[in-house]
Structures are given as structure tokens and as C-alpha cells.
Scaffold this motif. Structure first.
Motif, mmCIF file in Angstrom:
data_model
loop_
_atom_site.group_PDB
_atom_site.id
_atom_site.type_symbol
_atom_site.label_atom_id
_atom_site.label_comp_id
_atom_site.label_asym_id
_atom_site.label_seq_id
_atom_site.Cartn_x
_atom_site.Cartn_y
_atom_site.Cartn_z
ATOM 1 N N ASP A 36 0.848 -1.195 0.000
ATOM 2 C CA ASP A 36 0.000 0.000 0.000
ATOM 3 C C ASP A 36 0.888 1.250 0.000
ATOM 4 O O ASP A 36 2.125 1.153 -0.023
ATOM 5 C CB ASP A 36 -1.005 -0.042 1.162
ATOM 6 C CG ASP A 36 -0.316 0.023 2.518
ATOM 7 O OD1 ASP A 36 0.885 0.384 2.586
ATOM 8 O OD2 ASP A 36 -0.979 -0.301 3.522
ATOM 9 N N GLU A 37 0.253 2.431 0.101
ATOM 10 C CA GLU A 37 1.006 3.687 0.001
ATOM 11 C C GLU A 37 1.979 3.856 1.167
ATOM 12 O O GLU A 37 2.950 4.603 1.076
ATOM 13 C CB GLU A 37 0.068 4.899 -0.111
ATOM 14 C CG GLU A 37 -0.956 5.086 0.993
ATOM 15 C CD GLU A 37 -2.121 4.087 0.950
ATOM 16 O OE1 GLU A 37 -2.279 3.365 -0.059
ATOM 17 O OE2 GLU A 37 -2.854 4.010 1.953
ATOM 18 N N GLU B 106 -10.900 -4.786 -2.361
ATOM 19 C CA GLU B 106 -10.860 -3.869 -3.514
ATOM 20 C C GLU B 106 -9.444 -3.661 -4.020
ATOM 21 O O GLU B 106 -9.234 -3.066 -5.073
ATOM 22 C CB GLU B 106 -11.478 -2.515 -3.142
ATOM 23 C CG GLU B 106 -12.972 -2.618 -2.994
ATOM 24 C CD GLU B 106 -13.698 -1.313 -3.233
ATOM 25 O OE1 GLU B 106 -13.036 -0.299 -3.524
ATOM 26 O OE2 GLU B 106 -14.926 -1.323 -3.131
ATOM 27 N N ARG B 107 -8.450 -4.128 -3.232
ATOM 28 C CA ARG B 107 -7.059 -3.913 -3.666
ATOM 29 C C ARG B 107 -6.253 -5.205 -3.780
ATOM 30 O O ARG B 107 -5.264 -5.249 -4.504
ATOM 31 C CB ARG B 107 -6.336 -2.973 -2.696
ATOM 32 C CG ARG B 107 -6.932 -1.582 -2.671
ATOM 33 C CD ARG B 107 -5.993 -0.583 -2.057
ATOM 34 N NE ARG B 107 -5.760 -0.816 -0.627
ATOM 35 C CZ ARG B 107 -5.011 -0.051 0.141
ATOM 36 N NH1 ARG B 107 -4.391 1.007 -0.387
ATOM 37 N NH2 ARG B 107 -4.857 -0.313 1.412
ATOM 38 N N ASN C 185 -6.986 -3.629 -11.410
ATOM 39 C CA ASN C 185 -6.128 -2.701 -10.668
ATOM 40 C C ASN C 185 -4.738 -2.638 -11.253
ATOM 41 O O ASN C 185 -4.333 -3.532 -12.004
ATOM 42 C CB ASN C 185 -5.976 -3.191 -9.220
ATOM 43 C CG ASN C 185 -7.208 -2.930 -8.381
ATOM 44 O OD1 ASN C 185 -8.160 -2.290 -8.830
ATOM 45 N ND2 ASN C 185 -7.192 -3.432 -7.169
ATOM 46 N N TYR D 23 0.640 -0.236 -4.868
ATOM 47 C CA TYR D 23 -0.728 -0.098 -5.372
ATOM 48 C C TYR D 23 -1.002 1.342 -5.814
ATOM 49 O O TYR D 23 -0.703 2.290 -5.108
ATOM 50 C CB TYR D 23 -1.736 -0.507 -4.281
ATOM 51 C CG TYR D 23 -3.152 -0.302 -4.759
ATOM 52 C CD1 TYR D 23 -3.746 -1.221 -5.611
ATOM 53 C CD2 TYR D 23 -3.873 0.844 -4.396
ATOM 54 C CE1 TYR D 23 -5.030 -1.018 -6.090
ATOM 55 C CE2 TYR D 23 -5.156 1.054 -4.874
ATOM 56 C CZ TYR D 23 -5.722 0.122 -5.719
ATOM 57 O OH TYR D 23 -6.985 0.338 -6.205
ATOM 58 N N LYS D 24 -1.618 1.482 -6.995
ATOM 59 C CA LYS D 24 -1.908 2.827 -7.516
ATOM 60 C C LYS D 24 -3.384 3.101 -7.731
ATOM 61 O O LYS D 24 -3.817 4.237 -7.578
ATOM 62 C CB LYS D 24 -1.177 3.046 -8.857
ATOM 63 C CG LYS D 24 0.327 3.059 -8.735
ATOM 64 C CD LYS D 24 0.804 4.275 -7.943
ATOM 65 C CE LYS D 24 2.307 4.283 -7.792
ATOM 66 N NZ LYS D 24 2.795 5.321 -6.901
ATOM 67 N N GLY D 25 -4.159 2.111 -8.168
ATOM 68 C CA GLY D 25 -5.582 2.421 -8.379
ATOM 69 C C GLY D 25 -6.274 1.422 -9.288
ATOM 70 O O GLY D 25 -5.727 0.388 -9.659
ATOM 71 N N HIS D 26 -7.523 1.792 -9.615
ATOM 72 C CA HIS D 26 -8.331 0.949 -10.508
ATOM 73 C C HIS D 26 -8.075 1.353 -11.959
ATOM 74 O O HIS D 26 -8.048 2.544 -12.281
ATOM 75 C CB HIS D 26 -9.825 1.150 -10.249
ATOM 76 C CG HIS D 26 -10.261 0.807 -8.857
ATOM 77 N ND1 HIS D 26 -9.829 -0.326 -8.193
ATOM 78 C CD2 HIS D 26 -11.121 1.433 -8.012
ATOM 79 C CE1 HIS D 26 -10.403 -0.368 -6.995
ATOM 80 N NE2 HIS D 26 -11.183 0.686 -6.861
ATOM 81 N N LYS E 296 -13.529 -0.132 -13.905
ATOM 82 C CA LYS E 296 -14.613 -0.403 -12.947
ATOM 83 C C LYS E 296 -15.295 -1.718 -13.346
ATOM 84 O O LYS E 296 -15.102 -2.203 -14.464
ATOM 85 C CB LYS E 296 -15.624 0.738 -12.991
ATOM 86 C CG LYS E 296 -15.105 2.040 -12.431
ATOM 87 C CD LYS E 296 -16.220 3.085 -12.475
ATOM 88 C CE LYS E 296 -15.708 4.417 -11.992
ATOM 89 N NZ LYS E 296 -16.718 5.470 -12.149
ATOM 90 N N SER F 87 0.161 7.881 -14.196
ATOM 91 C CA SER F 87 -1.024 7.255 -13.586
ATOM 92 C C SER F 87 -2.079 6.987 -14.656
ATOM 93 O O SER F 87 -2.056 7.587 -15.741
ATOM 94 C CB SER F 87 -1.583 8.119 -12.460
ATOM 95 O OG SER F 87 -1.981 9.369 -12.975
ATOM 96 N N THR G 257 -9.128 5.960 -14.312
ATOM 97 C CA THR G 257 -10.006 4.776 -14.280
ATOM 98 C C THR G 257 -11.024 4.824 -15.429
ATOM 99 O O THR G 257 -11.650 5.862 -15.672
ATOM 100 C CB THR G 257 -10.747 4.716 -12.931
ATOM 101 O OG1 THR G 257 -9.798 4.792 -11.892
ATOM 102 C CG2 THR G 257 -11.554 3.431 -12.814
#
Ligand code: FUB
Length: 390
Positions: free
Chosen positions: A273-274, A285-286, A314, A327-330, A333, A381, A384
Motif C-alpha cells: 500500500d502507500e 478492492e485492492r 487494478n 498499489y496505484k488504483g483501478h 470499474k 497514472s 479509471t
């Protein structure tokens, strides 16, 4: 129990395959529709336009199925000699109920899709590999990948072997098959790749020529049964049930120059994680579920994956193929349908996300492959993507 496969909220009327093929689908997301005659798509049709396809909830889809003559999923896309090849799962209709083990994903063979350009006609090539031609396999040919080296194409595929577990199902292993053509037919090696297990292989070749296989998937993919380094046939059907512990990781192993064997014992692909702490098992979700895919852009390695029961794609970034990845994001969706499995390629100076949903059938096990452009912000980045258009 969290059921892996039924998604009542996403269920509604099933649209017959041929009925959808007959529609004239408008160009969405800059891509021409794929309408089919005899297995090859044509970009447009002279027929009178009919209603635009909508999801059961009435939403417009971001993009349209690449092919409609067969069901396809888990698209691993590659550019070989300037042409685009997609190695998907070939979904088939079976009467098995949806369950956490994925029994309804009963695929028996692979067929490669090919196209000269994105948005152009897509060819559905003949059977590339059939389960009956893999001596060690029992059933369920799941998400494949492919690679090319020195005049040979390699098809990597997960399939259950004949060693039965507590559910009477074989153990997933990863096989390799070769061909002189990118569309096959491929000839399988007589045994699975030594040291391979679980499913969803994805092979990434770095600029220095070293190739790595990423693989693994929890729940039906059995990764949780290998937590102690050897297979537990009586192990969990889902995960470790340890929400406050680091999540199970996907695996990586460098391939030998023969592209058919591991050069090392598989290692964990850690997602942090961050704060630099491992993502936990309860963080659905991650945390990693299945569908690893790696690409490199601007000197960064992007590890991308599916979160399974929360239905996201992700990404996490790192500075070498082994990670750790932060981890950066989705990326995407949730789509219509339970699974989300993808690939990402650069083609014609743009980046493309191949993914799948259940637009044609509205059944989780009868999916269709799609493609849409993937954008990057100046800092690398990924904004999404919503698979529906508002
Ligand atoms: O298609 C069968 C399995 O479902 C794949 O191997 C997973 O990635 C999921 O899409």
C-alpha cells in the motif's frame, strides 16, 4: 459464503447470440463494431440501424464485442510482426450452475483472434489447441497467454490435471505448446511446466530479452492450496480466511531461454500500500485475485490484476519485474458479468486495454472480448475507465 459466480443484481434477460450479431452497432469509443459473417468481422454493415445495445440496467456500453460468432474471454493481446493477435479463453455453453470453484467455465479449446488494426475486421482462427490433445489434462482450459522467440510461438495454458482433490476436480497446472504460426495449431508438451501450479499465466519479456511468467489465482484457481509450497487437496476453496494478514500474492518465475521451463522457484509478487505495507487479505478492492498482466512504460513496470469478487482491474507499479509493486488504483470499474480479465498492449503509438464482459449473453460463463484505449496522465497514472457510457 461469498459466492464467486452468481450475481443476481447483474442478471436479466439473456440476449441470443445471433440476435445481437444482426444488430448494427454504432461506433463507440472510436472503434468500429464487429459484425460477423462466417467467422470474420466486417467493420460496418449496409443494414438499417437498429437499437443500440444496452445493459440489463439500460446503460450504454463503452465498446462493442470484437467477435460475435463465438464467446471469448480473458484476452491476452500481442503484436507479432505488426499484426494484433488475441489469445482468449473460448467460452462454451454448459448446464453447470455457477459456483465458487468455477465449474461453469468448462472450456475445451483455444481459438486465436487476429486483426491488422484495432477497429478493423477480426478473424476467428481455427482451433489452436484442444484439451483432448494435451495428454496430462482433464478439463477446463482457462485463460492462456502467448510469446514469440526465434521463429517459434509459445502458447501457455492453465488446465486441470488428472489428480483429483476433495471436490473430485483436477489440480490446475500450466502447460506450454508450440507452433511456427501465431494462430496455431499448437503442439503441447507431454507434461505441464515443472514447478508450475494454479492458473492465469502471463509472460512478459523485458528489453534485455529475459522472459518472466506471472501466474496464479485464488478461489477456483487454487492458489490458496499452495500456501506451504505443496498442494493441499483438502485446502480452502476460496482464500486463507485471514483478513488481517498479508493477502495471497500472485507468482513470478523467470523462464529459461527455452521458454518452456522455469529458471527459478516461483516467488511472490508483493503488492504494497502507500505506506509500504502489504495489502491485506480482507482488502478485497485492492488485493490480488487473478489475471496478472505486466507491461513496461517510461521505465516503470506496471503489474495489473483482477480483484475477483469486487470486480476491479487494478494496477501497481515497481522498478523491476519482481516488484515489490506499490498499489496505484483501478484501471477498470466492474463490467457486466462476474469476471474481469484483461491485457494491455501498445499499438500504433497508443495503449489499448483488452477486456471482456457478458454483453452478448448476460451469463457469467459466456463472455465477449472488447477493446478500448487506455490513457495515461503525465505522471504515468491511469485514469479509471468506466465500461459504460454515461
Ligand atoms: O475464464 C476462466 C477463469 O475466469 C480465468 O482463468 C480467470 O481469469 C477468470 O476470468
Amino acid at each position: 459464503m461469498r459466492l464467486r459466480f452468481p450475481m443476481p443484481a447483474r442478471r436479466a434477460r439473456a440476449v441470443p447470440l445471433l440476435a445481437v450479431s444482426a444488430l448494427v452497432i454504432p461506433v463507440l469509443a472510436g472503434l468500429a463494431p464487429a459484425l460477423f459473417t462466417g467467422g470474420t468481422a466486417t467493420a460496418q454493415s449496409a443494414a438499417k440501424p437498429q437499437a443500440e445495445p444496452r445493459s440489463p440496467e439500460g446503460k450504454r456500453y463503452l465498446s462493442q464485442p470484437l467477435v460475435t460468432s463465438i464467446y471469448t474471454a480473458d484476452p491476452s493481446a500481442h503484436v507479432f510482426n505488426g499484426k494484433i493477435y488475441v489469445y482468449p479463453s473460448h467460452d462454451i455453453d454448459v448446464t453447470k450452475a455457477d459456483d465458487d470453484l468455477g465449474n461453469q467455465y468448462a472450456m475445451r479449446d483455444y481459438r486465436v483472434l487476429s486483426m491488422d488494426r484495432i477497429g478493423g475486421p477480426v478473424k476467428v482462427n481455427p482451433v489452436a489447441l484442444d484439451v483432448k490433445d494435451v495428454p496430462w489434462a482433464s478439463q477446463q482450459m482457462w485463460a492462456p497467454d502467448a510469446a514469440y522467440k526465434n521463429g517459434t510461438y509459445y502458447l501457455y495454458f492453465p488446465v486441470r490435471d488428472k489428480q483429483l482433490d476433495k471436490n473430485g476436480l483436477g489440480t490446475f497446472r500450466i502447460g506450454v505448446a508450440t507452433s511456427k504460426s501465431p494462430v496455431g495449431p499448437f503442439k503441447a508438451d507431454p507434461k505441464p511446466i515443472a514447478g508450475s501450479f494454479s492458473m492465469d499465466p502471463a509472460v512478459f519479456t523485458d528489453a534485455n530479452g529475459a522472459s518472466y511468467m506471472y501466474f496464479g489465482g485464488i478461489w477456483g484457481g487454487q492458489l490458496q492450496r499452495w500456501k506451504d509450497g505443496k498442494f493441499d487437496p483438502n485446502g480452502s476453496d476460496t482464500d486463507l480466511g485471514q483478513d488481517d494478514q498479508p493477502a495471497l500474492s500472485g507468482k513470478i518465475a523467470r523462464l529459461n531461454p527455452d521458454m518452456k521451463s522455469f529458471a527459478e522457484t516461483p516467488r511472490d509478487v508483493q503488492i504494497l500500500d502507500e505506506a509500504g505495507k502489504p495489502v491485506l487479505g480482507g482488502d478485497h478492492e485492492r488485493r490480488f485475485f487473478e489475471a496478472s498482466w505486466v507491461f513496461k512504460r517510461g521505465g516503470k513496470y506496471y503489474y495489473t490484476y483482477s480483484t475477483g469478487d469486487t470486480h476491479f482491474l487494478n494496477y501497481a507499479t515497481g522498478d523491476n519485474p519482481y516488484g515489490p509493486f506499490t498499489y496505484k488504483g483501478h484501471i477498470l470499474k466492474p463490467v457486466q458479468g462476474w469476471t474481469s480479465h484483461h491485457s494491455i498492449i501498445e499499438w500504433n503509438k497508443k495503449w489499448w486495454l483488452f477486456y471482456a464482459d457478458t454483453q452478448l449473453s448476460n451469463k457469467n460463463h459466456l463472455r465477449n472480448v472488447k477493446v478500448t484505449e487506455l490513457k495515461f496522465a503525465a505522471d504515468g497514472s491511469i485514469p479509471t475507465i468506466d465500461p459504460f457510457v454515461n
